[in-house]
Design an enzyme around this catalytic site. Structure first.
Site, PDB file in Angstrom:
ATOM      1  N   GLU A   1      25.591 -22.420 -37.516  1.00  0.00           N
ATOM      2  CA  GLU A   1      26.578 -20.865 -38.179  1.00  0.00           C
ATOM      3  C   GLU A   1      25.052 -20.728 -38.936  1.00  0.00           C
ATOM      4  OE1 GLU A   1      30.587 -21.348 -39.304  1.00  0.00           O
ATOM      5  OE2 GLU A   1      30.275 -21.957 -37.169  1.00  0.00           O
TER       6      GLU A   1
ATOM      7  N   GLU B   1      32.384 -24.932 -31.097  1.00  0.00           N
ATOM      8  CA  GLU B   1      33.324 -25.533 -31.954  1.00  0.00           C
ATOM      9  C   GLU B   1      34.896 -24.518 -31.123  1.00  0.00           C
ATOM     10  OE1 GLU B   1      32.848 -24.295 -36.063  1.00  0.00           O
ATOM     11  OE2 GLU B   1      30.996 -26.048 -35.989  1.00  0.00           O
TER      12      GLU B   1
END
Ligand SMILES: *[C@@H]1O[C@H](CO)[C@@H](O)[C@H](O)[C@H]1NC(C)=O
Ligand SMILES: *[C@@H]1O[C@H](CO)[C@@H](O)[C@H](O)[C@H]1NC(C)=O
Ligand SMILES: *[C@@H]1O[C@H](CO)[C@@H](O)[C@H](O)[C@H]1NC(C)=O
Length: 396
Positions: free
Chosen positions: A185, A268
């Site tokens: 991320e 995710e």
């Protein structure tokens, strides 16, 4: 006549043999951009995966947790590698006991699970300093997660130890690792240093070769700084986001701006959430989790559920957030996940298993089993009439 027959034999048998026993050189996992899907050994494939961190589960319980994942209908496991867990001092490496991630890879093979590996260098994971070793801070001016030469030198020397050990475990080399995530991320980090990301991409390629699928993942707002040409772009979102103004169609449409072709991937999908000291236990309801999962599977997306089993932050390995004030993560990393911290299947696990079973594996192989598409007939037809026999024996 006899020699001619012998010559014909291999052409008849080879396709069957290669179908049943994929050889090392036929093992492949690739993106099929023309049909927006993955191909595993040339056949259409999608993964339904779950996160499980070997560093949050005692080694004796790895096999049990992985087996419970496989029995839920998952075909892959996704996990991070925390750098600080393996290099406690510069140049001192620990890969034994509960740090033996290769033993974990072996257990995943025995459970018949493919692997999606996330070696960082930064992993977040609510882990101490996001997996970065504290000794990096002995250089007080170091800029973490950037192309600061001090940071890159430490990253390079760690990956020159780790990644060659990973190489034999890549799927096309006979192992079970189908893809590898670069950073974590990164688009959510303020630095947005693209030369750092390019450096990592080059390093991974140099040490792992060009066959392995490398990818990035980010939340919807992070795609801008987190994605990079040459790394497959995936996205993170949970049922929480879907209940707000946003919805899955919109989120995947945003992903398409960065990755116009290939399979949709949610790396995710949140089955629960983390806990902070002093706050209530976080939960996500079973219907919210299963509804989002069902919709994603209907779209043909590949998905990883974060977490499938959370486990425990042993010792002082729990991380902390800084959101105006210091917010330490609890010792428990239960995460309200489908397998509880104690290792028990929960109602969430059984509900997820039902959703996965509806979308049975056979569907993923329809194009492969019947390339000409569906055939409608009131009466049963012969294999010959539907052209099912592709390899007719030679008439001579
Ligand atoms: C791992 O290696 C260290 C140092 O070599 C040793 O002290 C420790 O006992 C080992 N742990 C296990 C579980 O084998
Ligand atoms: C999701 O967003 C799309 C595009 O804006 C819209 O067409 C659709 O109706 C929305 N779906 C739901 C369930 O809100
Ligand atoms: C925790 O949950 C209790 C009971 O539902 C509620 O009264 C309380 O406000 C919650 N505390 C926080 C910090 O959210």
């Amino acid at each position: 006549m006899a020699p001619k027959k012998l010559l014909c034999l291999p052409s008849l048998l080879l396709p069957l043999v290669t179908l049943l026993l994929p050889q090392a050189d036929t093992r492949s996992f690739v993106v099929d951009p023309d049909h927006d899907r993955f191909l595993l050994d040339g056949a259409p494939f999608r993964y339904v995966s779950g996160s499980l961190h070997y560093f949050r589960v005692p080694r004796v319980l790895w096999a049990d947790r992985l087996f419970k994942m496989r029995m839920s209908g998952l075909n892959a496991v996704q996990f991070y590698v925390p750098w600080n867990y393996h290099e406690p001092e510069p140049g001192v490496y620990k890969f034994n006991g509960s740090r033996d991630l290769f033993a974990f890879l072996k257990e995943a093979t025995l459970a018949n699970l493919l692997v999606i590996l996330r070696p960082g260098p930064y992993i977040c994971a609510e882990w101490e300093m996001g997996g970065l070793p504290a000794w990096l801070l002995r250089k007080p001016k170091i800029h973490l997660r950037t192309s600061d030469p001090d940071f890159l030198a430490a990253v390079d020397s760690w990956f020159k130890v780790l990644l060659p050990k990973i190489h034999p475990w890549l799927y096309h080399n006979g192992g079970n690792i189908i893809s590898i995530q670069v950073e974590n991320e990164y688009g959510s980090y303020r630095a947005c240093d693209m030369s750092y990301m390019r450096h990592l991409a080059g390093l991974f390629r140099a040490l792992l070769g060009d066959k392995i699928l490398l990818f990035t993942t980010d939340g919807p707002e992070g795609l801008k700084c987190g994605s990079l040409q040459g790394l497959y772009t995936t996205i993170d979102f949970g049922p929480g986001l879907l209940s707000k103004a946003d919805n899955m169609t919109k989120i995947f449409a945003l992903l398409r701006k960065y990755e116009p072709r290939g399979p949709l991937v949610n790396s995710e999908y949140y089955t629960g959430w983390l806990d902070y000291w002093g706050q209530n236990h976080s939960t996500r309801s079973v219907p919210a989790v299963t509804k989002g999962l069902e919709n994603m599977l209907k779209l043909g997306a590949s998905v990883n559920m974060y977490m499938y089993h959370g486990g425990t932050n042993f010792g002082y390995w729990n991380g902390a957030d800084e959101k105006g004030r210091f917010l330490p993560i609890t010792t428990s990393y239960d995460y309200d996940a489908p397998i509880s911290e104690a290792g028990d299947p929960t109602p969430k696990l059984f509900a997820i298993r039902n959703v996965i079973s509806k979308d049975g594996n056979l569907l993923a192989f329809l194009d492969f089993l019947c390339p000409q598409g569906p055939i409608h007939s009131i009466l049963p037809m012969t294999f010959e009439a539907v052209n099912q026999v592709k390899h007719n024996p030679p008439s001579g």
